[in-house]
Design a protein around this motif. Sequence first.
Motif, PDB file in Angstrom:
ATOM      1  N   MET A   1       1.402  -1.138  -0.179  1.00  0.00           N
ATOM      2  CA  MET A   1       0.041  -0.129   0.060  1.00  0.00           C
ATOM      3  C   MET A   1       0.526   1.019  -0.297  1.00  0.00           C
ATOM      4  O   MET A   1       1.513   1.593   0.821  1.00  0.00           O
ATOM      5  CB  MET A   1      -0.867   0.119   1.420  1.00  0.00           C
ATOM      6  CG  MET A   1      -2.688   1.703   1.244  1.00  0.00           C
ATOM      7  SD  MET A   1      -3.028   0.807   2.916  1.00  0.00           S
ATOM      8  CE  MET A   1      -4.008   2.398   2.750  1.00  0.00           C
ATOM      9  N   ALA A   2       0.533   2.082  -0.692  1.00  0.00           N
ATOM     10  CA  ALA A   2       1.136   3.552  -1.297  1.00  0.00           C
ATOM     11  C   ALA A   2       1.095   4.105  -0.300  1.00  0.00           C
ATOM     12  O   ALA A   2      -0.042   4.444   0.221  1.00  0.00           O
ATOM     13  CB  ALA A   2       1.058   3.999  -2.121  1.00  0.00           C
ATOM     14  N   GLU A   3       2.138   4.770   0.609  1.00  0.00           N
ATOM     15  CA  GLU A   3       2.322   6.103   1.128  1.00  0.00           C
ATOM     16  C   GLU A   3       1.128   7.121   1.096  1.00  0.00           C
ATOM     17  O   GLU A   3       1.348   7.567   0.038  1.00  0.00           O
ATOM     18  CB  GLU A   3       3.401   7.024   2.002  1.00  0.00           C
ATOM     19  CG  GLU A   3       4.049   5.960   2.931  1.00  0.00           C
ATOM     20  CD  GLU A   3       5.751   6.081   3.562  1.00  0.00           C
ATOM     21  OE1 GLU A   3       5.490   5.996   5.065  1.00  0.00           O
ATOM     22  OE2 GLU A   3       6.340   7.128   2.537  1.00  0.00           O
ATOM     23  N   PRO A   4       0.074   7.997   1.585  1.00  0.00           N
ATOM     24  CA  PRO A   4       0.325   9.354   1.460  1.00  0.00           C
ATOM     25  C   PRO A   4       0.827  10.312   0.521  1.00  0.00           C
ATOM     26  O   PRO A   4       1.905   9.892   1.236  1.00  0.00           O
ATOM     27  CB  PRO A   4      -0.335   9.792   2.256  1.00  0.00           C
ATOM     28  CG  PRO A   4      -1.095   8.488   3.716  1.00  0.00           C
ATOM     29  CD  PRO A   4       0.102   7.425   3.533  1.00  0.00           C
ATOM     30  N   LEU A   5       0.534  10.927   0.090  1.00  0.00           N
ATOM     31  CA  LEU A   5       1.756  11.458  -0.053  1.00  0.00           C
ATOM     32  C   LEU A   5       2.119  13.272   0.031  1.00  0.00           C
ATOM     33  O   LEU A   5       3.245  13.402   0.271  1.00  0.00           O
ATOM     34  CB  LEU A   5       1.386  13.024  -2.204  1.00  0.00           C
ATOM     35  CG  LEU A   5       1.406  13.720  -2.722  1.00  0.00           C
ATOM     36  CD1 LEU A   5       2.885  13.008  -3.589  1.00  0.00           C
ATOM     37  CD2 LEU A   5       1.206  14.314  -3.988  1.00  0.00           C
ATOM     38  N   GLU A   6       1.467  13.609   1.135  1.00  0.00           N
ATOM     39  CA  GLU A   6       1.610  14.125   2.058  1.00  0.00           C
ATOM     40  C   GLU A   6       3.321  13.499   2.996  1.00  0.00           C
ATOM     41  O   GLU A   6       4.243  14.682   3.477  1.00  0.00           O
ATOM     42  CB  GLU A   6       0.487  14.749   3.014  1.00  0.00           C
ATOM     43  CG  GLU A   6       0.454  13.950   4.026  1.00  0.00           C
ATOM     44  CD  GLU A   6      -0.588  13.583   3.353  1.00  0.00           C
ATOM     45  OE1 GLU A   6      -2.485  12.788   4.006  1.00  0.00           O
ATOM     46  OE2 GLU A   6      -1.197  13.145   2.056  1.00  0.00           O
ATOM     47  N   ILE A   7       2.686  12.590   3.522  1.00  0.00           N
ATOM     48  CA  ILE A   7       4.672  10.740   3.693  1.00  0.00           C
ATOM     49  C   ILE A   7       5.320  10.764   2.705  1.00  0.00           C
ATOM     50  O   ILE A   7       6.547  11.700   3.524  1.00  0.00           O
ATOM     51  CB  ILE A   7       3.722   9.958   4.752  1.00  0.00           C
ATOM     52  CG1 ILE A   7       2.631  10.226   5.500  1.00  0.00           C
ATOM     53  CG2 ILE A   7       4.989   9.392   4.984  1.00  0.00           C
ATOM     54  CD1 ILE A   7       2.172   9.146   5.770  1.00  0.00           C
ATOM     55  N   GLU A   8       5.471  11.202   1.815  1.00  0.00           N
ATOM     56  CA  GLU A   8       6.524  11.201   0.949  1.00  0.00           C
ATOM     57  C   GLU A   8       7.324  12.736   0.193  1.00  0.00           C
ATOM     58  O   GLU A   8       7.961  12.382   0.267  1.00  0.00           O
ATOM     59  CB  GLU A   8       5.644  10.524  -0.434  1.00  0.00           C
ATOM     60  CG  GLU A   8       7.151  10.451  -1.497  1.00  0.00           C
ATOM     61  CD  GLU A   8       7.843   9.208  -0.871  1.00  0.00           C
ATOM     62  OE1 GLU A   8       9.004   9.646  -1.722  1.00  0.00           O
ATOM     63  OE2 GLU A   8       7.758   8.837  -0.142  1.00  0.00           O
ATOM     64  N   VAL A   9       6.463  13.122   0.502  1.00  0.00           N
ATOM     65  CA  VAL A   9       7.034  14.849  -0.019  1.00  0.00           C
ATOM     66  C   VAL A   9       7.574  14.888   1.421  1.00  0.00           C
ATOM     67  O   VAL A   9       8.256  15.730   1.464  1.00  0.00           O
ATOM     68  CB  VAL A   9       5.501  16.244   0.032  1.00  0.00           C
ATOM     69  CG1 VAL A   9       5.988  17.491  -0.123  1.00  0.00           C
ATOM     70  CG2 VAL A   9       4.512  15.728  -1.809  1.00  0.00           C
ATOM     71  N   GLY A  10       7.034  14.919   2.294  1.00  0.00           N
ATOM     72  CA  GLY A  10       7.277  15.232   3.655  1.00  0.00           C
ATOM     73  C   GLY A  10       8.847  14.749   4.423  1.00  0.00           C
ATOM     74  O   GLY A  10      10.001  15.189   4.268  1.00  0.00           O
ATOM     75  N   ARG A  11       9.086  13.642   3.467  1.00  0.00           N
ATOM     76  CA  ARG A  11      10.292  12.787   3.587  1.00  0.00           C
ATOM     77  C   ARG A  11      11.159  13.270   2.331  1.00  0.00           C
ATOM     78  O   ARG A  11      12.638  12.797   3.009  1.00  0.00           O
ATOM     79  CB  ARG A  11      10.158  11.035   3.477  1.00  0.00           C
ATOM     80  CG  ARG A  11      11.262  10.373   3.490  1.00  0.00           C
ATOM     81  CD  ARG A  11      11.321   8.848   2.926  1.00  0.00           C
ATOM     82  NE  ARG A  11       9.721   8.361   3.589  1.00  0.00           N
ATOM     83  CZ  ARG A  11       8.393   7.330   3.785  1.00  0.00           C
ATOM     84  NH1 ARG A  11       9.448   7.770   5.318  1.00  0.00           N
ATOM     85  NH2 ARG A  11       7.634   7.113   3.831  1.00  0.00           N
ATOM     86  N   ARG A  12      10.954  13.442   1.972  1.00  0.00           N
ATOM     87  CA  ARG A  12      11.769  14.069   0.240  1.00  0.00           C
ATOM     88  C   ARG A  12      12.844  15.122   1.549  1.00  0.00           C
ATOM     89  O   ARG A  12      13.386  15.200   0.691  1.00  0.00           O
ATOM     90  CB  ARG A  12      11.163  13.778  -0.916  1.00  0.00           C
ATOM     91  CG  ARG A  12      10.923  12.423  -1.366  1.00  0.00           C
ATOM     92  CD  ARG A  12      10.849  12.835  -2.674  1.00  0.00           C
ATOM     93  NE  ARG A  12       9.750  11.547  -3.401  1.00  0.00           N
ATOM     94  CZ  ARG A  12       9.449  11.403  -5.094  1.00  0.00           C
ATOM     95  NH1 ARG A  12       9.687  12.214  -5.528  1.00  0.00           N
ATOM     96  NH2 ARG A  12       9.746   9.648  -5.019  1.00  0.00           N
ATOM     97  N   LEU A  13      11.058  16.078   1.680  1.00  0.00           N
ATOM     98  CA  LEU A  13      11.909  17.449   1.670  1.00  0.00           C
ATOM     99  C   LEU A  13      12.937  17.931   3.316  1.00  0.00           C
ATOM    100  O   LEU A  13      14.024  17.801   3.303  1.00  0.00           O
ATOM    101  CB  LEU A  13      10.587  18.085   2.561  1.00  0.00           C
ATOM    102  CG  LEU A  13       9.901  18.491   1.240  1.00  0.00           C
ATOM    103  CD1 LEU A  13       8.703  18.633   1.633  1.00  0.00           C
ATOM    104  CD2 LEU A  13      10.928  19.520   0.149  1.00  0.00           C
ATOM    105  N   LYS A  14      12.540  16.336   4.134  1.00  0.00           N
ATOM    106  CA  LYS A  14      13.730  15.761   4.738  1.00  0.00           C
ATOM    107  C   LYS A  14      14.884  15.244   4.659  1.00  0.00           C
ATOM    108  O   LYS A  14      16.300  15.381   5.132  1.00  0.00           O
ATOM    109  CB  LYS A  14      13.355  15.529   6.421  1.00  0.00           C
ATOM    110  CG  LYS A  14      11.708  15.688   7.075  1.00  0.00           C
ATOM    111  CD  LYS A  14      11.594  14.532   8.090  1.00  0.00           C
ATOM    112  CE  LYS A  14      10.294  15.330   9.315  1.00  0.00           C
ATOM    113  NZ  LYS A  14      10.003  14.745  10.069  1.00  0.00           N
ATOM    114  N   THR A  15      14.708  14.220   4.059  1.00  0.00           N
ATOM    115  CA  THR A  15      16.211  14.262   2.894  1.00  0.00           C
ATOM    116  C   THR A  15      16.893  15.529   2.445  1.00  0.00           C
ATOM    117  O   THR A  15      18.351  15.300   2.686  1.00  0.00           O
ATOM    118  CB  THR A  15      16.040  13.232   2.075  1.00  0.00           C
ATOM    119  OG1 THR A  15      15.046  12.231   2.504  1.00  0.00           O
ATOM    120  CG2 THR A  15      16.910  12.351   1.464  1.00  0.00           C
ATOM    121  N   LEU A  16      16.020  15.964   2.134  1.00  0.00           N
ATOM    122  CA  LEU A  16      17.101  17.167   0.959  1.00  0.00           C
ATOM    123  C   LEU A  16      16.862  18.369   2.178  1.00  0.00           C
ATOM    124  O   LEU A  16      18.018  19.271   1.370  1.00  0.00           O
ATOM    125  CB  LEU A  16      15.970  18.065   0.137  1.00  0.00           C
ATOM    126  CG  LEU A  16      16.149  16.877  -1.329  1.00  0.00           C
ATOM    127  CD1 LEU A  16      15.061  17.498  -2.276  1.00  0.00           C
ATOM    128  CD2 LEU A  16      16.661  16.352  -1.760  1.00  0.00           C
TER     129      LEU A  16
END
Length: 143
Positions: A1-16
């Motif tokens: 099951m894919a994560e909600p977009l807002e979680i993925e966006v947050g993860r990418r922003l934190k990584t960057l």
Amino acid sequence: MAEPLEIEVGRRLKTLNATVATAESCTGGLIAHLLTEVAGSSAYLMGGVVAYSNAVKERLLSVTPATLTEYGAVSEQTARQMAIGARALFGVDYAVSVTGIAGPGGDTPSKPVGLTYVGVAWSGGAEVERHVWGGTRTENKLA
């Protein structure tokens, strides 16, 4: 099951180690709301503007009157200027903009209900995507 977009966006922003802001019209702050549903989002979400009126688009987001006159509030050009303006206003790495016709009214033959422009601005420029969602007002805002 894919994560909600807002979680993925947050993860990418934190990584960057990057920050983001929003400039919203037809969604009325929904994008910022969804981003804040993620615990720890204050590390990357700096703020947002709900620019429902053209006057607010001009005053806060630096959308030019000429753009609004020539292309209208719901246009690729306006979405681009909204994203660029939000990035400058908040001093962030990325800014997301959205402008459209959620419905059920407000459409014209050339701008149907569901027409939405989503923009993203970053240090290297800005991109805008055109979409036409086919749902109700709420469905169009959530699309």
